[in-house]
Design an enzyme around this catalytic site. Structure first.
Site, PDB file in Angstrom:
ATOM      1  CB  SER A 241      31.247  33.741  50.150  1.00  0.00           C
ATOM      2  OG  SER A 241      31.551  32.561  49.420  1.00  0.00           O
ATOM      3  CB  VAL A 242      28.290  33.374  45.288  1.00  0.00           C
ATOM      4  CG1 VAL A 242      27.877  34.836  45.230  1.00  0.00           C
ATOM      5  CG2 VAL A 242      29.550  33.131  44.470  1.00  0.00           C
TER       6      VAL A 242
ATOM      7  CG  ASP B 239      25.617  45.215  53.047  1.00  0.00           C
ATOM      8  OD1 ASP B 239      25.502  46.086  53.927  1.00  0.00           O
ATOM      9  OD2 ASP B 239      26.047  45.460  51.900  1.00  0.00           O
TER      10      ASP B 239
ATOM     11  CG  ASN C 291      33.409  33.395  55.030  1.00  0.00           C
ATOM     12  OD1 ASN C 291      34.457  32.754  55.160  1.00  0.00           O
ATOM     13  ND2 ASN C 291      33.091  34.018  53.910  1.00  0.00           N
TER      14      ASN C 291
ATOM     15  CG  LEU D 151      36.970  38.097  53.540  1.00  0.00           C
ATOM     16  CD1 LEU D 151      36.463  36.862  52.803  1.00  0.00           C
ATOM     17  CD2 LEU D 151      37.335  37.745  54.991  1.00  0.00           C
TER      18      LEU D 151
ATOM     19  CE1 TYR E 158      27.167  46.788  46.195  1.00  0.00           C
ATOM     20  CE2 TYR E 158      26.150  45.137  47.585  1.00  0.00           C
ATOM     21  CZ  TYR E 158      27.029  46.179  47.428  1.00  0.00           C
ATOM     22  OH  TYR E 158      27.780  46.600  48.494  1.00  0.00           O
TER      23      TYR E 158
HETATM   24  P1  A2P Z   1      33.504  33.629  46.550  1.00  0.00           P
HETATM   25  O1  A2P Z   1      32.245  34.469  46.444  1.00  0.00           O
HETATM   26  O2  A2P Z   1      33.745  32.812  45.327  1.00  0.00           O
HETATM   27  O3  A2P Z   1      33.545  32.834  47.831  1.00  0.00           O
HETATM   28  P2  A2P Z   1      35.422  40.589  50.433  1.00  0.00           P
HETATM   29  O4  A2P Z   1      34.296  40.166  51.306  1.00  0.00           O
HETATM   30  O5  A2P Z   1      36.603  41.138  51.165  1.00  0.00           O
HETATM   31  O6  A2P Z   1      34.953  41.518  49.316  1.00  0.00           O
HETATM   32  O7  A2P Z   1      36.014  39.293  49.708  1.00  0.00           O
HETATM   33  C1  A2P Z   1      35.244  38.591  48.829  1.00  0.00           C
HETATM   34  C2  A2P Z   1      36.099  37.638  48.041  1.00  0.00           C
HETATM   35  O8  A2P Z   1      36.652  36.625  48.874  1.00  0.00           O
HETATM   36  C3  A2P Z   1      35.296  36.947  46.984  1.00  0.00           C
HETATM   37  O9  A2P Z   1      36.133  36.780  45.854  1.00  0.00           O
HETATM   38  C4  A2P Z   1      34.940  35.600  47.615  1.00  0.00           C
HETATM   39  O10 A2P Z   1      34.785  34.632  46.611  1.00  0.00           O
HETATM   40  C5  A2P Z   1      36.171  35.328  48.449  1.00  0.00           C
HETATM   41  N1  A2P Z   1      35.900  34.576  49.673  1.00  0.00           N
HETATM   42  C6  A2P Z   1      34.848  34.715  50.508  1.00  0.00           C
HETATM   43  N2  A2P Z   1      34.961  33.877  51.556  1.00  0.00           N
HETATM   44  C7  A2P Z   1      36.103  33.194  51.380  1.00  0.00           C
HETATM   45  C8  A2P Z   1      36.780  32.169  52.123  1.00  0.00           C
HETATM   46  N3  A2P Z   1      36.290  31.706  53.270  1.00  0.00           N
HETATM   47  N4  A2P Z   1      37.952  31.694  51.623  1.00  0.00           N
HETATM   48  C9  A2P Z   1      38.461  32.162  50.463  1.00  0.00           C
HETATM   49  N5  A2P Z   1      37.871  33.116  49.706  1.00  0.00           N
HETATM   50  C10 A2P Z   1      36.715  33.636  50.168  1.00  0.00           C
END
Ligand code: A2P
Length: 293
Positions: free
Chosen positions: A246-247, A48, A255, A193, A53
Site C-alpha cells: 500500500s502507498v 520488500d 494492514n 490481498l 520495481y
Molecule cells: P493502495 O496502495 O492504494 O493502498 P497486494 O498486496 O495483494 O498486491 O494488493 C495491493 C493492492 O491492494 C493495492 O492496489 C493497494 O492499493 C490495495 N490495498 C492495500 N491495502 C489495502 C486495504 N487495507 N484496503 C483496501 N485496499 C488495499
C-alpha cells in the site's frame, strides 16, 4: 512506536518479521513516503522491494531518514531477470546496494526462475558468494515451483531461506508449501490481498476479487475488521510471511493492525472454499520476460 509483529527464523540464522510492506508498482516518490510512514508512524520493520520495481532509491531515501536504527530493519530486494548469470548477478547486487544506500540487505532473492536451469544454477552460485561476503544476511528465491526448489536441493550447498510466491486464498500453493516445509524454506506471499487489477499477466488471471468477496467481508464484519485485515490474518495464521502493498498511510496502518483478533477454525474452513487455483500474476513455468539472450 514499537511493533508486536512476530518473527520467523530463517535457515541463515537470522529471522524475518512475519509482516512487511510491499511496494510493487509504486514510484520512487510514493515509495519514499510509504516506507517512511510505515516505519515511523505504523511500526513496520520489514520492507520488500526489487530492482525491477524501479524504486530502490525511494526505499533508500526513506531508510536514511527513518528514526529507527538500520539493525532493527529487515530489507529485501530482488535480482531482475536480465541480470541472471554469475558475474551479472554480482554486479546487479552491487547496484541494488548502491541504490538502496546500504552496505547489506537482510534478504536477496532471485526474482523469477526463468526457463534456463543451467543459468539459474550459476545465478545461485553468485548469491551464495554474496551471502558468504556478509552483504546479504540471507538469500532466497521467488516464484520457484517444487521442481526449481528440488534443483537447488540436488545441487547441495546453501538452500534458499525463502520462496516468495503468489499466494492468497484463491491460490494457497499447498504443494510448494509442503516441499518448502520439508527443506526448512520459509514461504512468503506476494499479492497477499489478491493483487491489483493490473497484475494480470497470467493467461487465466482476473482482476482482484478478494477485497470485495462477500465471504471475506462477512468474516471481517463479525470481527469488526476490514477484508484486508481478514486476509492478512489468514496468511499469518497459516505461518506465512506476508507483504501487503500500500502507498496509502491509512491502509498501511490498517494492514499492521491485525494482532488484536484471530480467525476461528470455522473462518479458516470457510476461506479454504475460495481455493480455485486462479492466479493474478504470471505462471513461473512459462514466464521468461527479460531473460538474457
Ligand atoms: P493502495 O496502495 O492504494 O493502498 P497486494 O498486496 O495483494 O498486491 O494488493 C495491493 C493492492 O491492494 C493495492 O492496489 C493497494 O492499493 C490495495 N490495498 C492495500 N491495502 C489495502 C486495504 N487495507 N484496503 C483496501 N485496499 C488495499
Amino acid at each position: 512506536m514499537t511493533t508486536n509483529v512476530p518473527t520467523i527464523d530463517l535457515n541463515s540464522g537470522t529471522s524475518i518479521p512475519q509482516l512487511g510492506l510491499g511496494v510493487w508498482q509504486a514510484s520512487n516518490e510514493e515509495t519514499e513516503q510509504a516506507v517512511q510512514s510505515a516505519i515511523d508512524d505504523a511500526g513496520y520493520r520489514h520492507i520488500d522491494t526489487a530492482a525491477a520495481y524501479g524504486n530502490e532509491e525511494g526505499v533508500g531515501r526513506a531508510l536514511a531518514a527513518a528514526s529507527v536504527d538500520r539493525s532493527e530493519l529487515f530489507v529485501t530486494t530482488k535480482l531482475w531477470n536480465a541480470d541472471q548469470g554469475f558475474e551479472p548477478a554480482k554486479q546487479a547486487f552491487d547496484q541494488s546496494l548502491s541504490r538502496l544506500g546500504l552496505d547489506y540487505v537482510d534478504l536477496y532473492l532471485i526474482h523469477w526462475p526463468l526457463l534456463d536451469d543451467d543459468r539459474l544454477l550459476r545465478t545461485w552460485d553468485a548469491l551464495e558468494e554474496i551471502a558468504q561476503s556478509g552483504r546479504a544476511k540471507a538469500i532466497g528465491v521467488c516464484n520457484f515451483e517444487p521442481r526449481h526448489l528440488e534443483l537447488l536441493v540436488n545441487r547441495g550447498g546453501t538452500l534458499p531461506a525463502v520462496d516468495q510466491v503468489e499466494l492468497h486464498p484463491h491460490l494457497p500453493q499447498q504443494e510448494i508449501r509442503d516441499v518448502a516445509d520439508r527443506h526448512g524454506i520459509v514461504v512468503e506471499s506476494w499479492s497477499p490481498l489478491g493483487g491489483t487489477s493490473n497484475s494480470g499477466w497470467g493467461k487465466d488471471s482476473k482482476p482482484n476479487t478478494l477485497l470485495t468477496d462477500p465471504l471475506i467481508s462477512r468474516i471481517g464484519e463479525q470481527h469488526g475488521k476490514s477484508p484486508a485485515q481478514v486476509l492478512i490474518r489468514w496468511h499469518l495464521q497459516n505461518g506465512l510471511v506476508v507483504i501487503p502493498k500500500s502507498v496509502n498511510p491509512d491502509r498501511i496502518a490498517q494492514n499492521i493492525d491485525v494482532f488484536d483478533f484471530e480467525l476461528t477454525d470455522a473462518d479458516l474452513g470457510d476461506i479454504a472454499t475460495l481455493n480455485d487455483g486462479v492466479r493474478v500474476g504470471a505462471d513461473p513455468n512459462e514466464f521468461n520476460v527479460g531473460a538474457p539472450e
